[in-house]
Design an enzyme around this catalytic site. Structure first.
Site, PDB file in Angstrom:
ATOM      1  N   ASP A  63      -6.878  -2.056   4.210  1.00 61.17           N
ATOM      2  CA  ASP A  63      -7.544  -0.950   3.520  1.00 61.17           C
ATOM      3  C   ASP A  63      -8.847  -1.446   2.903  1.00 61.17           C
ATOM      4  OD1 ASP A  63      -7.809   1.613   2.211  1.00 61.17           O
ATOM      5  OD2 ASP A  63      -7.131   0.631   0.359  1.00 61.17           O
TER       6      ASP A  63
ATOM      7  N   LYS B  19      -2.274 -13.877   3.031  1.00 66.99           N
ATOM      8  CA  LYS B  19      -2.328 -14.602   1.755  1.00 66.99           C
ATOM      9  C   LYS B  19      -1.022 -15.375   1.614  1.00 66.99           C
ATOM     10  CE  LYS B  19      -4.348 -15.536  -2.188  1.00 66.99           C
ATOM     11  NZ  LYS B  19      -5.690 -16.140  -2.348  1.00 66.99           N
TER      12      LYS B  19
ATOM     13  N   TYR C 232       0.804  -1.224   0.000  1.00 67.95           N
ATOM     14  CA  TYR C 232       0.000   0.000   0.000  1.00 67.95           C
ATOM     15  C   TYR C 232       0.841   1.280   0.000  1.00 67.95           C
ATOM     16  CZ  TYR C 232      -3.719   3.245   1.357  1.00 67.95           C
ATOM     17  OH  TYR C 232      -4.602   4.290   1.398  1.00 67.95           O
TER      18      TYR C 232
ATOM     19  N   ASP D  10      -9.054 -13.767   0.770  1.00 66.73           N
ATOM     20  CA  ASP D  10     -10.224 -13.861  -0.122  1.00 66.73           C
ATOM     21  C   ASP D  10     -11.376 -14.579   0.580  1.00 66.73           C
ATOM     22  OD1 ASP D  10      -8.350 -15.885  -0.280  1.00 66.73           O
ATOM     23  OD2 ASP D  10      -8.571 -16.234  -2.420  1.00 66.73           O
TER      24      ASP D  10
END
Ligand code: NAI
Ligand code: MG
Length: 335
Positions: free
Chosen positions: A231, A174, A125, A207
């Site tokens: 975020d 992840k 980010y 996810d």
């Protein structure tokens, strides 16, 4: 000693929601002093820079800021002011609560009460190492995760859970694909979790977390994750409980803290007097918690919740016909 707060009125709807917020805070007789400082487009026009040194000095001196959204001009040469502030003051913990409100239209009428703790200073980010090849056919952006960064954010999440009586921390990652960066985050997170045997810790791939949040948000208590995932997930969580107009966020470091709304400057409704002031007001409540004024923080939150419950002067984003200032007055009258 009187606590002074650096107040940044910001861009777009920023000044409108800040005026409303300060009016409500004034009614509470908190004994706080405010020091105005400029940032964003407004500062660029006034001082020729987005983030003047005087603003940085004010935050450094006071250690606490209440900030309206800032517009970062799109295009080259401008780094995000928010990212700069987070890096400058090492505001490593981004704390974003999402809780169901009574009588408020959302996917879930009740049962959502979770906090996303987002690492705020590293990862993809922050836009490190960005470049586009000369022929414009490829682009690079670097993601760096450190053990120190992962360790302190996961510890922050567990400490917060301990302090507030929350029972479970979910490490969102992840690591199955991003074995280096997300892998280091997860490995470090597991180690920190060992130090808190009284708090349940589970792991979830990002996810799947999105799907689980939409289907069964009540299973979550505290979520801790890296910057970009945080975020995205925290906006999703805001959507679960009634939208961005109700979502506050705190940026916390060792030496400074900045409290804000999660939403942006909303140029589409700026100047119309219809922006919802609740997100910034709830950010101000987080600020009062931070200033060791928990009773006052609760008092403010109770007035907000009671106003939502009564549907008194709600702004159009909540299906009402109130204005920013009439909504704020309705809240102030319930303090
Ligand atoms: P946004 O959050 O400003 O607006 C998204 C949508 O939500 C718009 O339809 C807006 O009208 C609505 N909305 C947002 N806050 C609201 C409120 N308090 N009451 C009622 N409706 C509200 O996001 P967008 O349009 O992507 O960004 C606009 C600008 O804000 C950009 O320049 C962006 O860089 C900046 N921004 C700044 C942030 C900050 O300073 N913390 C955070 C996010 C964006
Ligand atoms: Mg965001």
């Amino acid at each position: 000693m009187t606590q002074t707060i650096t107040v940044i009125r910001g861009d777009g709807i920023g000044p409108e929601i800040m005026d409303a917020t300060l009016r409500v805070l004034d009614k509470m007789n908190l004994g706080l002093k405010y020091e105005e400082a400029d940032a964003g487009l407004m500062a660029l026009e006034k001082h020729g820079e987005l983030l003047p040194q005087a603003t940085l000095d004010s935050i450094a001196k006071n250690g606490v800021a209440l900030k309206s959204p800032l517009t970062t001009p799109v295009g080259e040469g401008f780094t995000s002011i928010n990212v700069t502030l987070r890096k400058k003051f090492d505001l490593y913990a981004n704390v974003r609560p999402a809780k169901s409100f009574p009588n408020t239209k959302s996917r879930f009428a009740s049962g959502v009460d979770l906090i996303t703790i987002r690492e705020n200073t590293e990862g993809l980010y922050i836009g490190e190492g960005q470049s586009v090849s000369e022929d414009g056919q490829s682009a690079i952006s670097v993601s760096k995760v450190t053990r120190k960064g992962a360790e302190r954010i996961v510890r922050y999440a567990f400490e917060l859970a301990k302090k507030t009586g929350r029972k479970k921390v979910t490490l969102v990652h992840k690591a199955n694909i991003l074995k280096s960066t997300s892998g280091l985050f997860l490995k470090t997170g597991r180690e920190v979790a060992q130090e808190y045997p009284g708090i349940e810790c589970n792991e979830m791939i990002v996810d799947n977390t999105c799907m689980q949040l939409v289907m069964r948000p009540e299973q979550f208590d505290v979520i801790v994750t890296t910057n970009l995932f945080g975020d995205i997930l925290s906006d999703l969580c805001a959507g679960l409980v009634g939208g961005l107009g109700l979502a506050p966020g705190a940026n916390i470091g060792e030496k400074a803290a900045i409290f804000e709304a999660v939403h942006g400057s909303a140029p589409d409704i700026a100047g119309k007097g219809i922006a919802n002031p609740c997100a910034l007001l709830l950010g101000a409540a987080q600020m009062l918690d931070h200033l060791a004024m928990p009773e006052q923080a609760e008092r403010l939150r109770r007035a907000i919740v009671a106003t939502l419950e009564a549907r008194d002067n709600l702004t159009p984003d909540l299906g009402g016909e109130g204005t920013t200032s009439s909504f704020a007055e309705a809240i102030a009258s319930r303090l």
